[in-house]
Design an enzyme around this catalytic site. Structure first.
Site, PDB file in Angstrom:
ATOM      1  N   GLN A   1       0.840  -1.200   0.000  1.00  9.02           N
ATOM      2  CA  GLN A   1       0.000   0.000   0.000  1.00  9.02           C
ATOM      3  C   GLN A   1       0.874   1.249   0.000  1.00  9.02           C
ATOM      4  OE1 GLN A   1      -3.640  -0.772   2.820  1.00  9.02           O
ATOM      5  NE2 GLN A   1      -1.860  -1.908   3.606  1.00  9.02           N
TER       6      GLN A   1
ATOM      7  N   HIS B   1      -1.480   1.150  -4.271  1.00  4.86           N
ATOM      8  CA  HIS B   1      -1.860   2.568  -4.126  1.00  4.86           C
ATOM      9  C   HIS B   1      -0.944   3.469  -4.934  1.00  4.86           C
ATOM     10  CE1 HIS B   1      -4.100   1.642  -0.107  1.00  4.86           C
ATOM     11  NE2 HIS B   1      -4.732   1.215  -1.173  1.00  4.86           N
TER      12      HIS B   1
ATOM     13  N   CYS C   1      -5.084   5.335 -21.009  1.00  3.33           N
ATOM     14  CA  CYS C   1      -4.584   3.978 -21.356  1.00  3.33           C
ATOM     15  C   CYS C   1      -3.888   3.281 -20.183  1.00  3.33           C
ATOM     16  CB  CYS C   1      -3.629   4.075 -22.554  1.00  3.33           C
ATOM     17  SG  CYS C   1      -2.047   4.847 -22.163  1.00  3.33           S
TER      18      CYS C   1
HETATM   19  N1  APR Z   1       6.799  -2.257  12.081  1.00  2.70           N
HETATM   20  C1  APR Z   1       5.593  -2.798  11.751  1.00  2.70           C
HETATM   21  N2  APR Z   1       4.418  -2.141  11.886  1.00  2.70           N
HETATM   22  C2  APR Z   1       4.474  -0.886  12.391  1.00  2.70           C
HETATM   23  C3  APR Z   1       5.695  -0.257  12.755  1.00  2.70           C
HETATM   24  C4  APR Z   1       6.881  -1.002  12.583  1.00  2.70           C
HETATM   25  N3  APR Z   1       8.080  -0.492  12.911  1.00  2.70           N
HETATM   26  N4  APR Z   1       5.400   0.996  13.224  1.00  2.70           N
HETATM   27  C5  APR Z   1       4.054   1.135  13.134  1.00  2.70           C
HETATM   28  N5  APR Z   1       3.499   0.014  12.653  1.00  2.70           N
HETATM   29  C6  APR Z   1       2.086  -0.278  12.371  1.00  2.70           C
HETATM   30  C7  APR Z   1       1.078   0.477  13.186  1.00  2.70           C
HETATM   31  O1  APR Z   1       0.826  -0.203  14.398  1.00  2.70           O
HETATM   32  C8  APR Z   1      -0.147   0.455  12.267  1.00  2.70           C
HETATM   33  O2  APR Z   1      -0.925  -0.709  12.508  1.00  2.70           O
HETATM   34  O3  APR Z   1       1.849   0.119  11.035  1.00  2.70           O
HETATM   35  C9  APR Z   1       0.454   0.350  10.869  1.00  2.70           C
HETATM   36  C10 APR Z   1       0.286   1.607  10.044  1.00  2.70           C
HETATM   37  O4  APR Z   1      -1.088   1.755   9.770  1.00  2.70           O
HETATM   38  P1  APR Z   1      -1.552   2.952   8.801  1.00  2.70           P
HETATM   39  O5  APR Z   1      -0.866   4.209   9.180  1.00  2.70           O
HETATM   40  O6  APR Z   1      -3.051   2.905   8.765  1.00  2.70           O
HETATM   41  O7  APR Z   1      -0.954   2.562   7.379  1.00  2.70           O
HETATM   42  P2  APR Z   1      -1.582   1.581   6.308  1.00  2.70           P
HETATM   43  O8  APR Z   1      -2.213   0.406   6.935  1.00  2.70           O
HETATM   44  O9  APR Z   1      -0.531   1.356   5.286  1.00  2.70           O
HETATM   45  O10 APR Z   1      -2.719   2.505   5.636  1.00  2.70           O
HETATM   46  C11 APR Z   1      -3.360   1.981   4.503  1.00  2.70           C
HETATM   47  O11 APR Z   1      -4.497   4.077   4.201  1.00  2.70           O
HETATM   48  O12 APR Z   1      -4.011   6.248   4.484  1.00  2.70           O
HETATM   49  C12 APR Z   1      -4.284   5.317   3.525  1.00  2.70           C
HETATM   50  O13 APR Z   1      -3.554   5.087   1.308  1.00  2.70           O
HETATM   51  C13 APR Z   1      -3.106   5.178   2.618  1.00  2.70           C
HETATM   52  O14 APR Z   1      -1.892   3.219   1.949  1.00  2.70           O
HETATM   53  C14 APR Z   1      -2.487   3.870   3.053  1.00  2.70           C
HETATM   54  C15 APR Z   1      -3.693   3.095   3.565  1.00  2.70           C
END
Ligand code: APR
Length: 259
Positions: A113, A131, A142
Site C-alpha cells: 500500500q 496505491h 490507457c
Molecule cells: N513495524 C511494523 N508495523 C508498524 C511499525 C513497525 N516499525 N510501526 C508502526 N506500525 C504499524 C502500526 O501499528 C499500524 O498498525 O503500522 C500500521 C500503520 O497503519 P496505517 O498508518 O493505517 O498505514 P496503512 O495500513 O498502510 O494505511 C493503509 O491508508 O491512508 C491510507 O492510502 C493510505 O496506503 C495507506 C492506507
C-alpha cells in the site's frame, strides 16, 4: 544487537515454520514497514493522521473536475512533511528482509500500500504497488505509467506520450478506482496464496485489507507483523508483536540456516 523477548522469539520461530512449508506466500505491506525509514504512518501511535486528523479527501474529485487546476495546485503546494520524509528515506532492514525472502523463494509476491518506492529500492521485484508509486505518473486513458521526472510540466495537464490522454500522479487518491492491472494482479496473488503475511498495516483500507482475509477464508494461515493490534489480529494464526525491522530479519536468519 536487538534483544527479542521470548514470546516474540517464539512467534518468529512459528512464522519461519509456516514460511518454510509454504509454496506461495503473499505479503501485504503498509506504512508501518516504512516507519523505521523515518516515514510517518497515517494511523496508530504517532501516525500523522492520529496527530493532525484525516485530511480532506477531495483530491480525486478536484482532479476529475479540473486536471489543470489540480496540477497547478500540486506544483504550487510544495513538499509536505510526508514528502520530505520519503525523499530522505532509505530502505530499512524490514524492506531488505522482504527482498531476501523473495530471493530465497520464500515470498512469491508482495502487495504494498506504500507509495515510497522503498520495496523496489530494497530489491523486491514480485511487487504490486496497489496505491501507486509517488515517482510515477499514470495515463487516465490507457493506464501507461512514466517516471514523473521524464514528464514536461510546461503544459498542464501533461499528456500521455502513448495515447495523448491526461496524466495524473500515480498515487491512488481516496475515491479513485484502483488501477485495473494492480487490482487484477492483487486478487490473482491472494487467490493463489497458501500463506499470507501482513506487515505494518492497520488493515482498515479496502480492497487491500480484504486480501489477507480472502486467503484466510480459503484456509491459508495468516501471519501478522505489527507492534500494535490491528483489525486483522483476531484472524492471525501467528502474531509477531514487534517492529518489522526486527521481526523480518530474524525470520530470514532462521530460514537462511537451512539453506
Ligand atoms: N513495524 C511494523 N508495523 C508498524 C511499525 C513497525 N516499525 N510501526 C508502526 N506500525 C504499524 C502500526 O501499528 C499500524 O498498525 O503500522 C500500521 C500503520 O497503519 P496505517 O498508518 O493505517 O498505514 P496503512 O495500513 O498502510 O494505511 C493503509 O491508508 O491512508 C491510507 O492510502 C493510505 O496506503 C495507506 C492506507
Amino acid at each position: 544487537m536487538t534483544t527479542i523477548d521470548t514470546s516474540v522469539q517464539h512467534a518468529i520461530e512459528d512464522a519461519a515454520k509456516l514460511l518454510r512449508r509454504s509454496n506461495h506466500a503473499v505479503a501485504l505491506s503498509g506504512a508501518g514497514l516504512s516507519a523505521e525509514s523515518g516515514i510517518p504512518t497515517y494511523r496508530g501511535t504517532g501516525g500523522i493522521w492520529t496527530r493532525f486528523g484525516e485530511p480532506t479527501i477531495d483530491g480525486w474529485e478536484l482532479f476529475a473536475s479540473d486536471p489543470k487546476a489540480w496540477w497547478e495546485e500540486a506544483i504550487a503546494h510544495g513538499a509536505s512533511e510526508f514528502s520530505v520524509a520519503i525523499e530522505r528515506s532509505e530502505p530499512n532492514a524490514g524492506h531488505i528482509a522482504m527482498a531476501q525472502l523473495e530471493e530465497m523463494g520464500r515470498l512469491a509476491h508482495t502487495i504494498t500500500q506504500n507509495i515510497d518506492n522503498l520495496h523496489r529500492r530494497a530489491g523486491s521485484r514480485r511487487l504490486t504497488e496497489i496505491h501507486g508509486n509517488r515517482y510515477l505518473v499514470r495515463c487516465m486513458n490507457c493506464g501507461a505509467r512514466e517516471r514523473l521526472e521524464t514528464v514536461s510540466l510546461d503544459r498542464l495537464p501533461p499528456l500521455c506520450c502513448e495515447c495523448g490522454g491526461i496524466l495524473k500522479n500515480d498515487i491512488v487518491m481516496f475515491g479513485e478506482p484502483i488501477p485495473d492491472d494492480a487490482l487484477r494482479e492483487s486478487y490473482k496473488q491472494a487467490g493463489a496464496s497458501d500463506l499470507f503475511l501482513s506487515v505494518g498495516t492497520s488493515a482498515v483500507v479496502y480492497p487491500a485489507a480484504d486480501f489477507p482475509l480472502m486467503a484466510k477464508r480459503r484456509g491459508s494461515p495468516l501471519i501478522e507483523v505489527n507492534p500494535e493490534e490491528t483489525a486483522l489480529s483476531e484472524f492471525a494464526d501467528v502474531i509477531v508483536r514487534a517492529p518489522a525491522g526486527v521481526a523480518l530479519p530474524a525470520i530470514v536468519e532462521l530460514l537462511a540456516q537451512e539453506l
